[in-house]
Design a protein around this motif. Structure first.
Motif, PDB file in Angstrom:
ATOM      1  N   PRO A  82       0.590  -1.318  -0.042  1.00 54.62           N
ATOM      2  CA  PRO A  82       0.392  -0.134   0.191  1.00 54.62           C
ATOM      3  C   PRO A  82       0.569   1.714  -0.456  1.00 54.62           C
ATOM      4  O   PRO A  82       0.343   2.239  -0.161  1.00 54.62           O
ATOM      5  N   LEU A  83       2.110   1.275  -0.484  1.00 50.38           N
ATOM      6  CA  LEU A  83       3.160   2.380   0.080  1.00 50.38           C
ATOM      7  C   LEU A  83       3.450   2.824  -1.633  1.00 50.38           C
ATOM      8  O   LEU A  83       4.577   3.700  -1.587  1.00 50.38           O
ATOM      9  N   ARG A  84       3.374   2.216  -2.198  1.00 51.82           N
ATOM     10  CA  ARG A  84       3.274   2.725  -3.613  1.00 51.82           C
ATOM     11  C   ARG A  84       2.246   3.668  -3.620  1.00 51.82           C
ATOM     12  O   ARG A  84       1.400   3.513  -4.727  1.00 51.82           O
ATOM     13  N   GLU A  85       2.906   4.500  -4.198  1.00 52.95           N
ATOM     14  CA  GLU A  85       2.054   6.120  -3.922  1.00 52.95           C
ATOM     15  C   GLU A  85       2.026   6.292  -5.818  1.00 52.95           C
ATOM     16  O   GLU A  85       0.630   6.733  -6.387  1.00 52.95           O
ATOM     17  N   HIS A  86       2.993   5.788  -7.017  1.00 53.42           N
ATOM     18  CA  HIS A  86       2.214   5.357  -8.179  1.00 53.42           C
ATOM     19  C   HIS A  86       1.337   4.537  -8.187  1.00 53.42           C
ATOM     20  O   HIS A  86       0.233   4.939  -8.992  1.00 53.42           O
ATOM     21  N   ALA A  87       1.244   3.449  -8.248  1.00 52.58           N
ATOM     22  CA  ALA A  87       0.016   3.211  -7.921  1.00 52.58           C
ATOM     23  C   ALA A  87      -1.256   3.421  -7.519  1.00 52.58           C
ATOM     24  O   ALA A  87      -2.176   3.623  -8.559  1.00 52.58           O
ATOM     25  N   TRP A  88      -1.035   3.963  -6.256  1.00 45.21           N
ATOM     26  CA  TRP A  88      -2.329   4.997  -6.167  1.00 45.21           C
ATOM     27  C   TRP A  88      -2.737   5.923  -7.414  1.00 45.21           C
ATOM     28  O   TRP A  88      -3.566   6.135  -7.512  1.00 45.21           O
ATOM     29  N   THR A  89      -1.591   7.047  -7.960  1.00 55.24           N
ATOM     30  CA  THR A  89      -2.182   7.427  -8.839  1.00 55.24           C
ATOM     31  C   THR A  89      -2.918   7.251  -9.831  1.00 55.24           C
ATOM     32  O   THR A  89      -3.250   7.806 -10.834  1.00 55.24           O
ATOM     33  N   LEU A  90      -2.434   5.535 -10.483  1.00 56.81           N
ATOM     34  CA  LEU A  90      -2.840   4.787 -11.426  1.00 56.81           C
ATOM     35  C   LEU A  90      -4.535   4.444 -11.402  1.00 56.81           C
ATOM     36  O   LEU A  90      -4.995   4.805 -11.800  1.00 56.81           O
ATOM     37  N   LEU A  91      -4.820   3.978  -9.788  1.00 56.93           N
ATOM     38  CA  LEU A  91      -6.293   4.094  -9.599  1.00 56.93           C
ATOM     39  C   LEU A  91      -6.454   4.673  -9.887  1.00 56.93           C
ATOM     40  O   LEU A  91      -7.608   4.730 -10.329  1.00 56.93           O
ATOM     41  N   ILE A  92      -6.425   6.227  -9.552  1.00 52.50           N
ATOM     42  CA  ILE A  92      -7.271   7.991  -9.911  1.00 52.50           C
ATOM     43  C   ILE A  92      -7.353   7.109 -10.594  1.00 52.50           C
ATOM     44  O   ILE A  92      -8.302   7.972 -11.119  1.00 52.50           O
ATOM     45  N   ARG A  93      -6.124   7.505 -11.346  1.00 57.89           N
ATOM     46  CA  ARG A  93      -6.399   8.090 -13.244  1.00 57.89           C
ATOM     47  C   ARG A  93      -7.672   7.311 -13.309  1.00 57.89           C
ATOM     48  O   ARG A  93      -8.251   7.781 -14.297  1.00 57.89           O
ATOM     49  N   ALA A  94      -7.519   5.550 -13.433  1.00 58.68           N
ATOM     50  CA  ALA A  94      -8.120   5.044 -13.818  1.00 58.68           C
ATOM     51  C   ALA A  94      -9.610   4.628 -13.174  1.00 58.68           C
ATOM     52  O   ALA A  94     -10.893   5.383 -14.011  1.00 58.68           O
ATOM     53  N   LEU A  95      -9.991   4.967 -12.053  1.00 60.15           N
ATOM     54  CA  LEU A  95     -11.257   5.670 -11.828  1.00 60.15           C
ATOM     55  C   LEU A  95     -11.616   6.826 -12.067  1.00 60.15           C
ATOM     56  O   LEU A  95     -12.655   6.766 -12.895  1.00 60.15           O
ATOM     57  N   HIS A  96     -11.309   7.911 -12.657  1.00 59.92           N
ATOM     58  CA  HIS A  96     -11.086   9.083 -12.835  1.00 59.92           C
ATOM     59  C   HIS A  96     -11.920   8.800 -14.628  1.00 59.92           C
ATOM     60  O   HIS A  96     -13.014   9.591 -15.357  1.00 59.92           O
ATOM     61  N   ALA A  97     -10.736   7.950 -15.095  1.00 61.95           N
ATOM     62  CA  ALA A  97     -11.473   8.366 -16.330  1.00 61.95           C
ATOM     63  C   ALA A  97     -12.763   6.976 -17.224  1.00 61.95           C
ATOM     64  O   ALA A  97     -13.239   7.413 -17.791  1.00 61.95           O
ATOM     65  N   SER A  98     -12.481   5.752 -16.099  1.00 67.16           N
ATOM     66  CA  SER A  98     -13.864   5.487 -15.707  1.00 67.16           C
ATOM     67  C   SER A  98     -15.369   6.209 -15.733  1.00 67.16           C
ATOM     68  O   SER A  98     -16.165   5.620 -15.123  1.00 67.16           O
ATOM     69  N   GLY A  99     -15.335   7.110 -15.230  1.00 69.78           N
ATOM     70  CA  GLY A  99     -16.407   7.970 -14.758  1.00 69.78           C
ATOM     71  C   GLY A  99     -16.822   7.635 -13.297  1.00 69.78           C
ATOM     72  O   GLY A  99     -17.922   8.593 -12.859  1.00 69.78           O
ATOM     73  N   ASP A 100     -15.877   7.150 -12.270  1.00 69.36           N
ATOM     74  CA  ASP A 100     -16.133   7.286 -10.764  1.00 69.36           C
ATOM     75  C   ASP A 100     -15.595   7.758 -10.045  1.00 69.36           C
ATOM     76  O   ASP A 100     -14.471   7.600  -9.434  1.00 69.36           O
ATOM     77  N   ALA A 101     -15.684   9.326  -9.954  1.00 63.06           N
ATOM     78  CA  ALA A 101     -15.224  10.456  -9.594  1.00 63.06           C
ATOM     79  C   ALA A 101     -14.706   9.916  -7.808  1.00 63.06           C
ATOM     80  O   ALA A 101     -14.088  10.341  -7.878  1.00 63.06           O
ATOM     81  N   ALA A 102     -16.785  10.181  -7.479  1.00 63.65           N
ATOM     82  CA  ALA A 102     -16.358   9.028  -6.031  1.00 63.65           C
ATOM     83  C   ALA A 102     -14.848   8.558  -5.328  1.00 63.65           C
ATOM     84  O   ALA A 102     -14.828   8.229  -4.391  1.00 63.65           O
ATOM     85  N   GLY A 103     -15.316   7.516  -6.693  1.00 62.44           N
ATOM     86  CA  GLY A 103     -14.260   6.243  -6.332  1.00 62.44           C
ATOM     87  C   GLY A 103     -12.874   6.516  -6.778  1.00 62.44           C
ATOM     88  O   GLY A 103     -11.861   6.215  -5.309  1.00 62.44           O
ATOM     89  N   ALA A 104     -12.916   8.214  -7.336  1.00 66.09           N
ATOM     90  CA  ALA A 104     -11.125   8.446  -7.153  1.00 66.09           C
ATOM     91  C   ALA A 104     -10.852   9.105  -6.322  1.00 66.09           C
ATOM     92  O   ALA A 104      -9.747   9.189  -5.510  1.00 66.09           O
TER      93      ALA A 104
END
Length: 610
Positions: free
Chosen positions: A214-236
Motif C-alpha cells: 500500500p505504500l506505492r504512491e505511483h500505484a495509487w496515482t494509476l488507480l485514481i487515474r483509472a477510476l477518473h477515466a471510467s467516470g467514477d469520480a467518487a471512487g477516485a
C-alpha cells in the motif's frame, strides 16, 4: 522480499499475450515455489535447504557461484561446521532432480558450483526477456503488443519468488530486487492499458497490487487515474483519501505532486492526461475499421442476489487471460444456472472485445452441432460459415477463427462432451461458460455448482415480480411461499408471474391455496410449459443412458417420497439392490437427489415440488 500474496499484483495479466502452458519437461520455475517440470507436471522440490540451494543456482545459471556466497545465502552468516559437506549433499540432490533433463549439468570447480543450462528454460529469464520485448514494442509505438508481452511476463509469477523460503541476505536481496521489478512492470503495464482505455483492468490490477504493497504512491496515482477515466469520480476521491491516510500514518509523508495532480484533475473534472511524470506512452496511428463484432448474449432475465456466486464465477472466467478458459456451471433444475452465466457474461464483456457468442444446446433448432458451429462461423464473419460440410471441417475453421481473438462463448444447456468440445474456442484470450444440469467432463475446466437462492434472496425475487408493497404487508406469508418453492428461481418466477396476473390476491390468500391443495406448484407454468414438465423432460433425457434412474425419478415423484434407501429403491423398481444403488448414484450425479446419511437419499430442488 516485499511480496506477501500467493497471487501477486499484476500477475493476472489483464491483456492477452502468449500463453504460459505450464512447465514442460526440463523447465524450471522460481517465480513462486521452486518447481521442476516433468512431462507437463510441476514437481515441487522437497527439503528447505536443498530447495534454497537450487533456487540460488537457478538465479545464477551459467555462472560460478562461490561456496562462500552459497553459505551466506543458505545460513546468513551462521553456517554449521558441516556447511561445505552439506552443500555437497545438496548438490547431489539437485543432480538427482535434474537426472533425465536434457542439456543441463551441475558442475563443481575451483571451490564453486555452476549450473549449466539454457536461461530460456528458467521462468525468471523468460520474464526478463518478455519485459525487454514489451518495452521494445512500446518504443516502436505498438501498445497492444507491449501490453500483451508485459502481461505475459507478469503471468509467470505464481507467488513470491522462491515461494517465500527462508534464506540469507545475499539471496534475499536478489529476491527483493525481483519483487521490485515485478511491481514496476505491473505499474508500467497499467500505464499502457490506461492509454488503451482499458480502465477496468487497471482498476483491478492496481487494487490487488496495493493490497500487497500500500505504500506505492505511483500505484495509487494509476488507480485514481483509472477510476477518473471510467467516470467514477467518487471512487477516485475515495482512493486519494486512502492513499493520503496510508502515506501519513506509515511514512509521515504528504502526497507527492503526481498524486496531487490526479486529485486536482478529478476535482476539476479535467480530461485524463496520458501520463503524470512516469512512463510516456508512444502514440500510434488511428485504428483500422473492424468488421461487426458479434454480441449474441440473450437479454438477461430479472436477477437478484447471488453476489458471492457472481464474484466467484467472474473470478474463474478471468483467472488466467493467457489461456483459453473453460468454466462449467452445474446444479439442479430450476436453480437459474443460465441466468447466472448470462449475468456474469454481461459483467465481463469488456474483457472480451472481439465479441460474445451464444449457443443453446437444448434448443429445438440446435440439435446438430454442425449447424451450431456454422452459425457461429457466420457470426465471426467467415464467408464459408453457411456452406455445408462435415463437423470436422466446420470445427477446424472455428478453431482457426477463434485462435487469435478474445471471445467469450456461452454454451447453454450442455450435456454432451463431444458437442461441447467442438464449440470451445482456442484463443489464449478466450473463455467459455458452459451450463447444464450435469455439465460434461471437460479438460482443464473449473466448475461451480449452483443451488437454491438464500431465503432473503428468494423473498426479494417475489417482491420484484409480485410487488414490493404486497410483500411488505405480509412478510411471514412471503417467507413461507418462498420455502414451499424450495427457494428455486424457476418456481419463484412462476409464482411471481401468477401473482402479477392476479393483483387482487394477497399473499396470505395465495398461501392458503397452496396449503389446502387448490393450487399445485407443479402445475404452474413458466415460459416453456408446466413446472412438472421440466422433470418429465429430465426423465426422458435420462432414459437412454440410465433407464433405471429415469424410472426411479418417476417413482419418487408419483409417491411423493421425501427419503429413500437402496433397499427401498430396489423394491420400487423390482431390481437388485446393486442396480438400485447405481440408479441412486446417477440421480445424485444429476443433482436430483443428495445423500443425507449412510445409505439414505433425499430429493432436491424440483424433485421435491408438490
Amino acid at each position: 522480499m516485499s511480496g506477501r500474496s500467493d497471487a501477486p499484483a499484476g500477475s493476472p495479466g489483464r491483456s492477452r499475450g502468449p500463453a504460459d502452458e505450464g512447465p514442460l519437461a526440463g523447465e524450471f520455475r522460481v517465480l513462486g515455489p521452486v518447481e521442476v517440470g516433468r512431462r507437463r507436471r510441476a514437481v515441487r522440490i522437497g527439503g528447505v535447504k536443498p530447495r534454497v540451494f537450487l533456487l540460488a543456482m537457478l538465479l545464477n545459471v551459467n555462472r560460478q557461484v562461490s561456496l562462500d556466497w552459497l553459505t551466506d545465502a543458505l545460513w546468513d552468516g551462521q553456517p554449521p561446521t558441516s556447511a561445505v559437506a552439506n552443500l555437497r549433499t545438496y548438490a547431489m540432490c539437485v543432480r538427482r532432480w535434474l537426472a533425465g533433463s536434457p542439456e543441463v549439468e551441475m558442475v563443481c570447480r575451483s571451490g564453486a558450483y555452476e549450473l549449466a543450462l539454457s536461461p530460456r528454460r528458467v521462468d525468471v529469464y523468460r520474464f526478463e526477456s518478455l519485459v525487454a520485448d514489451g518495452r521494445s514494442a512500446l518504443g516502436r509505438g505498438d501498445r497492444l503488443d507491449a501490453a500483451a508481452r508485459l502481461t505475459a511476463a507478469l503471468r509467470l509469477w505464481r507467488g513470491p519468488a522462491g515461494g517465500g523460503v527462508p534464506c540469507g541476505r545475499p539471496l534475499a536481496a536478489r529476491l527483493a530486487a525481483l519483487e521490485e521489478q515485478r511491481l514496476a512492470v505491473a505499474e508500467e503495464c497499467a500505464e499502457i492499458l490506461l492509454a488503451l482505455d482499458r480502465t477496468t483492468e487497471v482498476i483491478a490490477d492496481m487494487r490487488v497490487l496495493l493490497g500487497d504493497d500500500p505504500l506505492r504512491e505511483h500505484a495509487w496515482t494509476l488507480l485514481i487515474r483509472a477510476l477518473h477515466a471510467s467516470g467514477d469520480a467518487a471512487g477516485a476521491l475515495t482512493a486519494y483519501a486512502e492513499a493520503h491516510a496510508v502515506l501519513a500514518e506509515q511514512l509521515g509523508l504528504d502526497p507527492g505532486p503526481n498524486l496531487l495532480a490526479a486529485q486536482r484533475a478529478v476535482l476539476n473534472r479535467d480530461p485524463v492526461p496520458s501520463s503524470w511524470g512516469r512512463t510516456e506512452v508512444v502514440a500510434v496511428g488511428p485504428p483500422t475499421v473492424d468488421q461487426e463484432v458479434p454480441r449474441q448474449l440473450p437479454r438477461p432475465a430479472l436477477f437478484v442476489g447471488r453476489d458471492r456466486e457472481c464474484a466467484r464465477l467472474a473470478e474463474m472466467v478471468l483467472a488466467d487471460p493467457g489461456q483459453a478458459r473453460v468454466v462449467a456451471v452445474d446444479g439442479p433444475p430450476g436453480t437459474g444456472k443460465s441466468a447466472l452465466a448470462l449475468r456474469v457474461a454481461g459483467m465481463v464483456t469488456d474483457r472480451f472485445p472481439d465479441g460474445q457468442l451464444y449457443a443453446d444446446l437444448g434448443g429445438p433448432d440446435n440439435a446438430d452441432p454442425a449447424v451450431i458451429i456454422q452459425a457461429l462461423l457466420r457470426a465471426l464473419g467467415d464467408p464459408l460459415g453457411g456452406v455445408a460440410g462435415s463437423l470436422a471441417e466446420a470445427s477446424a475453421r472455428y478453431r482457426s477463427l477463434t485462435a487469435g481473438r478474445r471471445l467469450l462463448v456461452v454454451i447453454d444447456n450442455a450435456d454432451d462432451t463431444a458437442s461441447v468440445d467442438e464449440l470451445l474456442p482456442t484463443g489464449a484470450g478466450c473463455a467459455a461458460l458452459v451450463t447444464g444440469r450435469r455439465t460434461p467432463t471437460l479438460d482443464h475446466a473449473d466448475r461451480l455448482t449452483v443451488g437454491a437462492l438464500r431465503p432473503a434472496e428468494a423473498e426479494t425475487l417475489i417482491a420484484a415480480l409480485a410487488g414490493a408493497e404486497r410483500v411488505a404487508r405480509a412478510p411471514t406469508a412471503t417467507a413461507e411461499i418462498a420455502r414451499r418453492c424450495q427457494h428455486l428461481p424457476l418456481v419463484l418466477r412462476a409464482v411471481g408471474a401468477l401473482l402479477a396476473d392476479r393483483p387482487h390476491w394477497s399473499l396470505p390468500e395465495f398461501l392458503d391455496t397452496l396449503v389446502d391443495g387448490r393450487c399445485q406448484l407443479s402445475d404452474l407454468r413458466h415460459r416453456d410449459g408446466r413446472l412438472a414438465d421440466v422433470l418429465s423432460r429430465v426423465g426422458r433425457e435420462l432414459h437412454p443412458s440410465g433407464p433405471a434412474a429415469a424410472r426411479l425419478l418417476g417413482a419418487i415423484r408419483r409417491h411423493g417420497l421425501s427419503e429413500l434407501t437402496p433397499s427401498g429403491a430396489a423394491t420400487l423398481l423390482t431390481v437388485t439392490v446393486g442396480t438400485a444403488e447405481a440408479a441412486l448414484d446417477r440421480l445424485v450425479d444429476e443433482h436430483l437427489l443428495h445423500r443425507v446419511g449412510p445409505d439414505r437419499y433425499a430429493p432436491v430442488g424440483l424433485t421435491c415440488l408438490r
